[in-house]
Write an enzyme that holds these catalytic residues in place. Structure first.
Site, PDB file in Angstrom:
ATOM      1  CB  SER A 104       4.802  -3.476 -15.013  1.00 37.25           C
ATOM      2  OG  SER A 104       5.455  -4.400 -16.072  1.00 37.25           O
ATOM      3  CE  LYS A 160       6.125  -0.146 -12.222  1.00 43.02           C
ATOM      4  NZ  LYS A 160       5.433   1.157 -12.087  1.00 43.02           N
ATOM      5  CE1 TYR A 174       9.332  -0.121 -14.170  1.00 38.48           C
ATOM      6  CE2 TYR A 174       8.947  -2.307 -15.375  1.00 38.48           C
ATOM      7  CZ  TYR A 174       8.514  -0.963 -15.158  1.00 38.48           C
ATOM      8  OH  TYR A 174       7.336  -0.623 -15.727  1.00 38.48           O
TER       9      TYR A 174
HETATM   10  N1  LIG Z   1       5.240   1.674 -21.166  1.00 35.30           N
HETATM   11  C1  LIG Z   1       5.356   0.545 -20.616  1.00 35.30           C
HETATM   12  O1  LIG Z   1       5.432  -0.478 -21.614  1.00 35.30           O
HETATM   13  C2  LIG Z   1       4.948   0.054 -19.415  1.00 35.30           C
HETATM   14  C3  LIG Z   1       4.335  -1.305 -19.248  1.00 35.30           C
HETATM   15  C4  LIG Z   1       4.118  -1.524 -17.692  1.00 35.30           C
HETATM   16  C5  LIG Z   1       4.134  -0.672 -16.643  1.00 35.30           C
HETATM   17  N2  LIG Z   1       4.437   0.702 -17.082  1.00 35.30           N
HETATM   18  C6  LIG Z   1       4.421   1.633 -16.171  1.00 35.30           C
HETATM   19  O2  LIG Z   1       3.706   2.755 -16.382  1.00 35.30           O
HETATM   20  C7  LIG Z   1       3.770   3.962 -15.684  1.00 35.30           C
HETATM   21  C8  LIG Z   1       3.939   5.045 -16.782  1.00 35.30           C
HETATM   22  O3  LIG Z   1       5.035   5.000 -17.430  1.00 35.30           O
HETATM   23  P1  LIG Z   1       5.136   5.405 -19.052  1.00 35.30           P
HETATM   24  O4  LIG Z   1       5.343   4.357 -19.822  1.00 35.30           O
HETATM   25  O5  LIG Z   1       3.833   6.382 -19.473  1.00 35.30           O
HETATM   26  O6  LIG Z   1       6.297   6.374 -18.911  1.00 35.30           O
HETATM   27  P2  LIG Z   1       6.573   7.802 -19.772  1.00 35.30           P
HETATM   28  O7  LIG Z   1       5.764   7.971 -21.127  1.00 35.30           O
HETATM   29  O8  LIG Z   1       8.119   7.824 -19.751  1.00 35.30           O
HETATM   30  O9  LIG Z   1       5.838   8.856 -18.708  1.00 35.30           O
HETATM   31  C9  LIG Z   1       6.696   8.959 -17.422  1.00 35.30           C
HETATM   32  C10 LIG Z   1       6.095  10.085 -16.540  1.00 35.30           C
HETATM   33  O10 LIG Z   1       6.459  10.004 -15.277  1.00 35.30           O
HETATM   34  C11 LIG Z   1       7.136  11.466 -15.016  1.00 35.30           C
HETATM   35  N3  LIG Z   1       7.852  10.988 -14.042  1.00 35.30           N
HETATM   36  C12 LIG Z   1       9.204  10.426 -14.073  1.00 35.30           C
HETATM   37  N4  LIG Z   1       9.826  10.268 -13.126  1.00 35.30           N
HETATM   38  C13 LIG Z   1       9.056  11.031 -11.798  1.00 35.30           C
HETATM   39  C14 LIG Z   1       9.231  11.398 -10.665  1.00 35.30           C
HETATM   40  N5  LIG Z   1      10.328  10.976  -9.854  1.00 35.30           N
HETATM   41  N6  LIG Z   1       8.409  12.118 -10.170  1.00 35.30           N
HETATM   42  C15 LIG Z   1       7.142  12.550 -10.765  1.00 35.30           C
HETATM   43  N7  LIG Z   1       7.034  12.382 -11.989  1.00 35.30           N
HETATM   44  C16 LIG Z   1       7.951  11.441 -12.710  1.00 35.30           C
HETATM   45  C17 LIG Z   1       7.579  11.989 -16.298  1.00 35.30           C
HETATM   46  O11 LIG Z   1       7.637  13.246 -16.500  1.00 35.30           O
HETATM   47  P3  LIG Z   1       8.804  14.165 -15.825  1.00 35.30           P
HETATM   48  O12 LIG Z   1      10.081  13.619 -16.495  1.00 35.30           O
HETATM   49  O13 LIG Z   1       8.512  15.580 -15.904  1.00 35.30           O
HETATM   50  O14 LIG Z   1       9.058  13.994 -14.149  1.00 35.30           O
HETATM   51  C18 LIG Z   1       6.359  11.471 -17.346  1.00 35.30           C
HETATM   52  O15 LIG Z   1       5.401  12.533 -17.126  1.00 35.30           O
HETATM   53  C19 LIG Z   1       5.140   3.698 -14.872  1.00 35.30           C
HETATM   54  O16 LIG Z   1       4.639   3.412 -13.683  1.00 35.30           O
HETATM   55  C20 LIG Z   1       5.678   2.689 -15.875  1.00 35.30           C
HETATM   56  O17 LIG Z   1       6.560   1.894 -14.712  1.00 35.30           O
HETATM   57  C21 LIG Z   1       4.808   1.126 -18.331  1.00 35.30           C
END
Ligand SMILES: NC(=O)c1ccc[n+]([C@@H]2O[C@H](COP(=O)([O-])OP(=O)(O)OC[C@H]3O[C@@H](n4cnc5c(N)ncnc54)[C@H](OP(=O)(O)O)[C@@H]3O)[C@@H](O)[C@H]2O)c1
Length: 255
Positions: free
Chosen positions: A144, A161, A157
């Site tokens: 991130s 990261k 968090y």
């Molecule tokens: N969205 C943003 O603005 C942003 C910015 C920077 C970085 N990121 C990073 O991008 C990545 C993806 O995030 P996202 O925004 O796409 O989130 P999201 O839409 O909330 O999706 C999260 C995914 O991870 C799964 N998950 C959560 N906890 C888990 C665990 N303990 N084991 C296995 N699967 C798990 C969830 O499914 P289940 O609930 O079925 O497990 C879901 O498939 C993360 O690492 C996040 O930190 C996101």
């Protein structure tokens, strides 16, 4: 550039929605086979349904990235179904706490480290044991832009990261030349994880981003496709910032 992943097999964690599902889709479109992993079967079956008819095959496996046994089991399943593994995308992440660093409790501290940070090592190890390096492997870690700078409210968090950014460099040294290890540091992307940040303030936040919009999962998936492919065969240990220009400003931003 016409990127193909034909003959490649990928495991993508956190792939039932958001950024992980978008990455799985890009991989399937490029001809790669994908094993989607998350904690809940319901979300995974729905996600795999959206990938039907693409060039590559998609399958799913329930797994918690905080559990090393699940990593090992997932790799066994990947070998049973697809015969080998070439790509690991460590995408699953969590943020169970918002607030000042000094007020966070031990349980949420530990959970954030387990899911965002330690999992990178456990899942990469399991993939290596399953033969990730045998045919020239690739690992992609989703960090991130929060790992690059301090921000109010999500300090712990962001610390995990920052660790992902460091682990990416460390693993790239340790696993070269058989396996490349890169990462993406996204800015604010419209997903469930970040909903509390963007939902009521999207227009105001967009104005602060040079590209005047928030990210969508496919912005990250397109960059991911390149980094995991052979087109990036001389790139390792790198963290690609994909943030609409957010971090070019001295005030930074949310991600
Ligand atoms: N969205 C943003 O603005 C942003 C910015 C920077 C970085 N990121 C990073 O991008 C990545 C993806 O995030 P996202 O925004 O796409 O989130 P999201 O839409 O909330 O999706 C999260 C995914 O991870 C799964 N998950 C959560 N906890 C888990 C665990 N303990 N084991 C296995 N699967 C798990 C969830 O499914 P289940 O609930 O079925 O497990 C879901 O498939 C993360 O690492 C996040 O930190 C996101």
């Amino acid at each position: 550039m016409d990127i193909t992943l034909e003959g490649k097999v990928a495991v993508v964690t956190g792939a039932s929605r958001g950024i992980g599902l978008a990455i799985a889709q890009r991989i399937c479109e490029a001809g790669g086979d994908v094993l989607l992993v998350s904690r809940k079967a319901e979300g995974l079956t729905e996600a795999v349904g959206t990938l039907e008819g693409l060039k590559g095959a998609a399958s799913w496996q329930v797994g918690h990235v905080g559990h090393p046994d699940d990593a090992q089991r997932t790799m066994e399943v990947c070998l049973e179904r697809f015969g080998h593994i070439d790509i690991l995308v460590n995408n699953a992440g969590t943020n169970p706490y918002m607030g000042p660093l000094i007020d966070i409790d031990g349980a949420r501290m530990a959970k954030t480290v387990e899911i965002n940070q330690s999992s990178i090592v456990h899942w990469t190890k399991a993939a290596c044991v399953a033969g990730l390096g045998d045919g020239g492997g690739s690992v992609l870690n989703i960090a991130s832009i929060g790992g690059l700078m301090p921000e109010p409210g999500i300090g712990w968090y962001n610390a995990t990261k920052a660790a992902v950014i460091h682990l990416t460099k460390q693993l790239s040294w340790e696993l070269a030349p058989a396996i490349r290890v890169n990462g993406i540091a996204p800015g604010l992307v419209k997903t469930e994880l970040a909903r509390a940040i963007w939902e009521e303030h999207e227009d105001r936040i967009a104005l602060q981003i040079p590209m005047k919009r928030l990210g969508v999962p496919d912005d990250i998936a397109t960059a991911a496709l390149f980094l995991v492919s052979d087109e990036a065969s001389w790139i390792t240990g790198q963290m690609l910032v994909v943030d609409g220009g957010t971090t070019t400003q001295s005030s930074g931003g949310v991600g």
